[in-house]
Design an enzyme around this catalytic site. Structure first.
Site, PDB file in Angstrom:
ATOM      1  N   HIS A  37     -40.686  -0.425 -18.348  1.00 19.56           N
ATOM      2  CA  HIS A  37     -40.078  -0.991 -16.824  1.00 19.56           C
ATOM      3  C   HIS A  37     -41.377  -1.971 -16.402  1.00 19.56           C
ATOM      4  O   HIS A  37     -41.256  -3.012 -15.937  1.00 19.56           O
ATOM      5  CB  HIS A  37     -40.220   0.057 -15.834  1.00 19.56           C
ATOM      6  CG  HIS A  37     -39.140   0.967 -16.035  1.00 19.56           C
ATOM      7  ND1 HIS A  37     -39.184   2.440 -16.540  1.00 19.56           N
ATOM      8  CD2 HIS A  37     -37.897   0.996 -15.954  1.00 19.56           C
ATOM      9  CE1 HIS A  37     -38.052   2.875 -16.659  1.00 19.56           C
ATOM     10  NE2 HIS A  37     -37.033   2.069 -16.176  1.00 19.56           N
ATOM     11  N   ASP A 150     -31.454  -2.280 -22.986  1.00 15.19           N
ATOM     12  CA  ASP A 150     -29.949  -1.880 -22.717  1.00 15.19           C
ATOM     13  C   ASP A 150     -29.267  -3.414 -22.797  1.00 15.19           C
ATOM     14  O   ASP A 150     -29.116  -4.415 -21.919  1.00 15.19           O
ATOM     15  CB  ASP A 150     -29.927  -1.752 -21.023  1.00 15.19           C
ATOM     16  CG  ASP A 150     -30.783  -0.399 -20.743  1.00 15.19           C
ATOM     17  OD1 ASP A 150     -30.123   0.654 -21.019  1.00 15.19           O
ATOM     18  OD2 ASP A 150     -31.960  -0.365 -20.538  1.00 15.19           O
TER      19      ASP A 150
HETATM   20  P1  AMP Z   1     -33.678   1.682 -15.906  1.00 15.64           P
HETATM   21  O1  AMP Z   1     -34.543   2.378 -14.894  1.00 15.64           O
HETATM   22  O2  AMP Z   1     -33.305   2.733 -17.111  1.00 15.64           O
HETATM   23  O3  AMP Z   1     -32.064   1.229 -15.253  1.00 15.64           O
HETATM   24  O4  AMP Z   1     -34.050   0.329 -16.563  1.00 15.64           O
HETATM   25  C1  AMP Z   1     -34.510  -0.598 -15.505  1.00 15.64           C
HETATM   26  C2  AMP Z   1     -34.834  -1.808 -16.483  1.00 15.64           C
HETATM   27  O5  AMP Z   1     -35.779  -1.582 -17.268  1.00 15.64           O
HETATM   28  C3  AMP Z   1     -33.835  -2.299 -17.512  1.00 15.64           C
HETATM   29  O6  AMP Z   1     -33.522  -3.858 -17.241  1.00 15.64           O
HETATM   30  C4  AMP Z   1     -34.033  -1.908 -18.726  1.00 15.64           C
HETATM   31  O7  AMP Z   1     -33.290  -2.482 -19.956  1.00 15.64           O
HETATM   32  C5  AMP Z   1     -35.361  -1.797 -18.630  1.00 15.64           C
HETATM   33  N1  AMP Z   1     -36.009  -1.003 -19.774  1.00 15.64           N
HETATM   34  C6  AMP Z   1     -35.950   0.108 -20.141  1.00 15.64           C
HETATM   35  N2  AMP Z   1     -36.423   0.622 -21.067  1.00 15.64           N
HETATM   36  C7  AMP Z   1     -37.098  -0.323 -21.379  1.00 15.64           C
HETATM   37  C8  AMP Z   1     -37.698  -0.779 -22.818  1.00 15.64           C
HETATM   38  N3  AMP Z   1     -38.343   0.431 -23.567  1.00 15.64           N
HETATM   39  N4  AMP Z   1     -38.212  -1.786 -22.877  1.00 15.64           N
HETATM   40  C9  AMP Z   1     -37.829  -2.765 -22.106  1.00 15.64           C
HETATM   41  N5  AMP Z   1     -37.148  -2.724 -21.290  1.00 15.64           N
HETATM   42  C10 AMP Z   1     -36.804  -1.572 -20.811  1.00 15.64           C
END
Ligand code: AMP
Length: 288
Positions: A37, A150
């Protein structure tokens, strides 16, 4: 950093910050923040003048029996991390404010939302597309940052922005991994130490496909079989899908002639994990 809860507050805060044509970058999240994030936040700080982050665990993208209630929530530590990163506005709307009674308009991203993770999680990407569209309406960013972690979500949101003539630019950012290759995820918190070590097979398996493609293999069936067999050999990891698809449309490919992507989803204990890598075209260098 200003923490705001209501739509009116975020609009008022943005009106103050957006003076002199300053650009707004936006990073939507569900919280339980990690370096993945924060990499998006840093990209926004580099590319935009003002950075807005949202934390909202969106109920409409969770199916029945999924982990909406159990999803990790850690607002105090998330707030401190974002303040340290120099975020300007943190938006933490309530479920009731986002979905007042009678709010049943949906954004359906079409076929691309029904394959892969969309097949296993019916309605998931409609929930994602709807909440992100709403957040875009509220924040009106110039550029919004999403992780390639994602990958299907990223391609869907690019398509939604295009199809609905949104003026926001959707930007994809590389996957941030643990030193052993495991893609960072809020759901990694569900893993026991043993499960955590078995879960590294996902990246190891994807790396074999990437390396085989670098060595000249273009048969998607061969690449996919290698990924599947590596994961099937690992104890405690139940593969849901392993595919090599067109990097834009996510349609299956048989021969890699255009940019492609290998994607996997698997269950490890109670966690459903996803990961992916770029599959380089013949004659191009490594791009993992
Ligand atoms: P989430 O909180 O899981 O909905 O993720 C929020 C954002 O962070 C989304 O755009 C995800 O794709 C991104 N994200 C989550 N994990 C990673 C990671 N390991 N590397 C890069 N972006 C990430």
């Amino acid at each position: 950093m200003e923490r705001v809860v209501s739509v009116d507050e975020v609009r008022a805060a943005l009106a103050r910050l957006r003076r002199d044509g300053r650009t707004v970058g936006f990073v939507p999240t569900m919280g339980a923040l990690h370096d993945g994030h924060l990499s998006l936040v840093r990209a926004s700080r580099r590319h935009a003048d003002v950075t807005v982050v949202s934390i909202f665990v969106n109920p409409t993208q969770f199916g029945p029996g999924e982990d909406f209630e159990a999803y990790p929530r850690d607002l105090d530590s998330d707030t401190a991390l974002l303040a340290d990163e120099g975020v300007d506005i943190l938006l933490t709307p309530t479920v009731d404010a986002m979905y007042p009674p009678g709010a049943d308009t949906h954004v359906d991203p079409g076929r691309i939302g029904t394959v892969l993770c969309g097949a296993a999680r019916p309605g998931h990407f409609t929930g994602v597309a709807t909440v992100v569209t709403k957040l875009f309406q509220i924040v009106t960013p110039d550029i919004a940052f999403f992780g390639e972690k994602d990958y299907q979500q990223l391609k869907i949101l690019e398509k939604v922005a295009r199809d609905l003539d949104m003026r926001v630019r959707v930007a994809g950012c590389p996957i941030v991994r643990e030193p052993d290759g495991l893609a960072m995820s809020s759901r990694n918190r569900y893993l026991s130490p043993d499960q955590r070590s078995h879960a590294t097979v996902l990246y190891r398996a994807l790396a074999t496909a990437h390396d085989a493609a670098c060595a000249g293999e273009t048969d998607a069936g061969v690449l996919t079989r290698g990924v599947r067999e590596t994961i099937d050999r690992e104890e405690g990891v139940e593969l849901e899908y392993a595919v090599v698809v067109d990097a834009e449309t996510l349609d299956p490919v048989s021969v890699v002639q255009r940019p492609a992507r290998a994607l996997v989803a698997a269950r490890v204990g109670s966690a459903r994990l996803i990961d992916n890598v770029a599959i380089p075209l013949p004659g191009t260098g490594p791009s993992r």
